[in-house]
Design a protein around this motif. Structure first.
Motif, short mmCIF file in Angstrom:
data_model
loop_
_atom_site.label_atom_id
_atom_site.label_comp_id
_atom_site.label_asym_id
_atom_site.label_seq_id
_atom_site.Cartn_x
_atom_site.Cartn_y
_atom_site.Cartn_z
N SER A 38 -23.49 -112.60 -59.89
CA SER A 38 -23.85 -112.65 -61.28
C SER A 38 -22.30 -112.48 -61.78
N ASP A 39 -21.60 -111.47 -61.68
CA ASP A 39 -20.14 -111.16 -62.33
C ASP A 39 -19.20 -112.61 -61.87
N TRP A 40 -19.52 -113.14 -60.80
CA TRP A 40 -18.45 -114.29 -60.43
C TRP A 40 -18.74 -115.38 -61.47
N GLY A 49 -11.30 -124.75 -66.56
CA GLY A 49 -10.43 -125.30 -65.26
C GLY A 49 -11.17 -124.77 -63.95
N THR A 50 -12.27 -123.76 -64.21
CA THR A 50 -12.67 -123.38 -62.96
C THR A 50 -14.04 -124.07 -62.43
N GLU A 51 -14.26 -125.11 -63.01
CA GLU A 51 -15.49 -125.93 -62.54
C GLU A 51 -15.38 -126.18 -61.21
N VAL A 52 -14.47 -126.87 -60.79
CA VAL A 52 -14.31 -127.32 -59.31
C VAL A 52 -14.27 -126.24 -58.16
N LEU A 53 -13.69 -125.19 -58.80
CA LEU A 53 -13.70 -124.08 -57.75
C LEU A 53 -15.26 -123.34 -57.74
N VAL A 55 -17.98 -125.02 -58.21
CA VAL A 55 -18.85 -126.04 -57.31
C VAL A 55 -18.33 -125.83 -55.84
N GLN A 56 -17.23 -125.75 -55.62
CA GLN A 56 -16.63 -125.46 -53.92
C GLN A 56 -16.98 -124.43 -53.69
N THR A 57 -17.15 -123.32 -54.23
CA THR A 57 -17.49 -121.78 -53.63
C THR A 57 -19.06 -122.05 -53.49
N ILE A 58 -19.64 -122.49 -54.26
CA ILE A 58 -21.44 -122.78 -53.99
C ILE A 58 -21.56 -123.67 -52.85
N ARG A 59 -20.75 -124.72 -52.64
CA ARG A 59 -20.81 -125.78 -51.54
C ARG A 59 -20.62 -124.96 -50.44
N ASN A 60 -19.83 -124.18 -50.27
CA ASN A 60 -19.33 -123.22 -48.96
C ASN A 60 -20.69 -122.33 -48.76
N SER A 61 -21.32 -121.80 -49.81
CA SER A 61 -22.85 -120.94 -49.46
C SER A 61 -23.65 -121.82 -48.74
N LEU A 62 -23.73 -122.84 -49.62
CA LEU A 62 -24.75 -124.00 -49.29
C LEU A 62 -24.53 -124.31 -47.70
N HIS A 125 -28.18 -125.01 -54.68
CA HIS A 125 -28.26 -126.37 -55.35
C HIS A 125 -28.39 -126.25 -56.69
N HIS A 126 -29.27 -125.40 -57.45
CA HIS A 126 -29.50 -125.41 -58.86
C HIS A 126 -28.10 -124.81 -59.60
N ALA A 127 -27.92 -123.61 -58.97
CA ALA A 127 -26.76 -122.80 -59.40
C ALA A 127 -25.38 -123.69 -59.58
N GLY A 128 -25.06 -124.61 -58.58
CA GLY A 128 -24.01 -125.51 -58.55
C GLY A 128 -24.07 -126.47 -59.60
N PHE A 129 -25.07 -126.97 -60.37
CA PHE A 129 -25.08 -127.79 -61.47
C PHE A 129 -24.69 -126.88 -62.76
#
Length: 198
Positions: A38-40, A49-53, A55-62, A125-129
């Motif tokens: 939640s804090d993250w 500027g952290t949008e890509v970061l 999405v990438q972090t969530i993609r790793n978890s996915l 997936h939802h959180a990535g959006f």
């Protein structure tokens, strides 16, 4: 009840007690990881500027929960093969029912591991959006609470899927060596409660 079934039922009872406890009263580690995720999301939502970061972090978890689902699927297919293999045919008639119940117990755990992994993937997936929305946009602020809720659910489902896979080990062992399997289940509880869940 058949004498050979006591170790299996005892092992499954230990697993059930653990999962009911974890579901109703999440461990300290689960609560801490909830707050971390939640804090993250709150932090990346406040930093341009952290949008890509994000999405990438969530993609790793996915990807992690996809690997768990794949492992569960492969083990499930192997267990189904075992049911119809020559090994199953050579089991004596008296032990046939016990053999089938042991394999069925492992199949149920593997199936549940797969389902919870897929539920976790859905939440990631939802959180990535949400994490991919432009920082500072009204839409991101609107969906931020939902994104945090999705991250919490994703973490819970993922933790559950990993633990379901772990519980397959003592259940499989109890089918081969009855009471050593029960000892393995007790050791599993100790490892979880005194280690992973802390």
């Amino acid at each position: 009840m058949h004498e050979q079934m006591w170790p299996l039922w005892l092992t499954l009872a230990l697993a059930l007690v653990y999962f009911v406890k974890q579901w109703c009263w999440p461990s300290a580690a689960t609560r801490q990881h909830d707050q971390l995720r939640s804090d993250w999301l709150q932090s990346v939502s406040a930093t341009p500027g952290t949008e890509v970061l994000g999405v990438q972090t969530i993609r790793n978890s996915l990807m992690s929960c996809t690997m768990t689902a794949t492992a569960a699927t492969l083990a499930f297919m192997g267990s189904i093969s075992l049911l119809y293999s020559s090994w199953a045919q050579t089991v004596s008639l008296g032990n046939k029912s016990a053999f089938l119940q042991h394999v069925l117990a492992v199949l149920v755990l593997l199936g549940m591991a797969f389902i919870t992994s897929m539920l976790s993937a859905r939440q990631w997936h939802h959180a990535g959006f949400v994490a991919g929305m432009p920082v500072g946009s009204a839409q991101r602020q609107q969906w931020l609470p939902l994104g945090q809720q999705c991250l919490r659910k994703a973490g819970h489902y993922y933790a559950l899927s990993v633990r379901l896979l772990m519980w397959c080990v003592p259940v499989a062992v109890v089918g081969l060596f009855a009471w050593p399997g029960v000892i393995a289940a007790v050791l599993m509880l100790v490892v979880l409660w005194r280690g992973i869940d802390r």
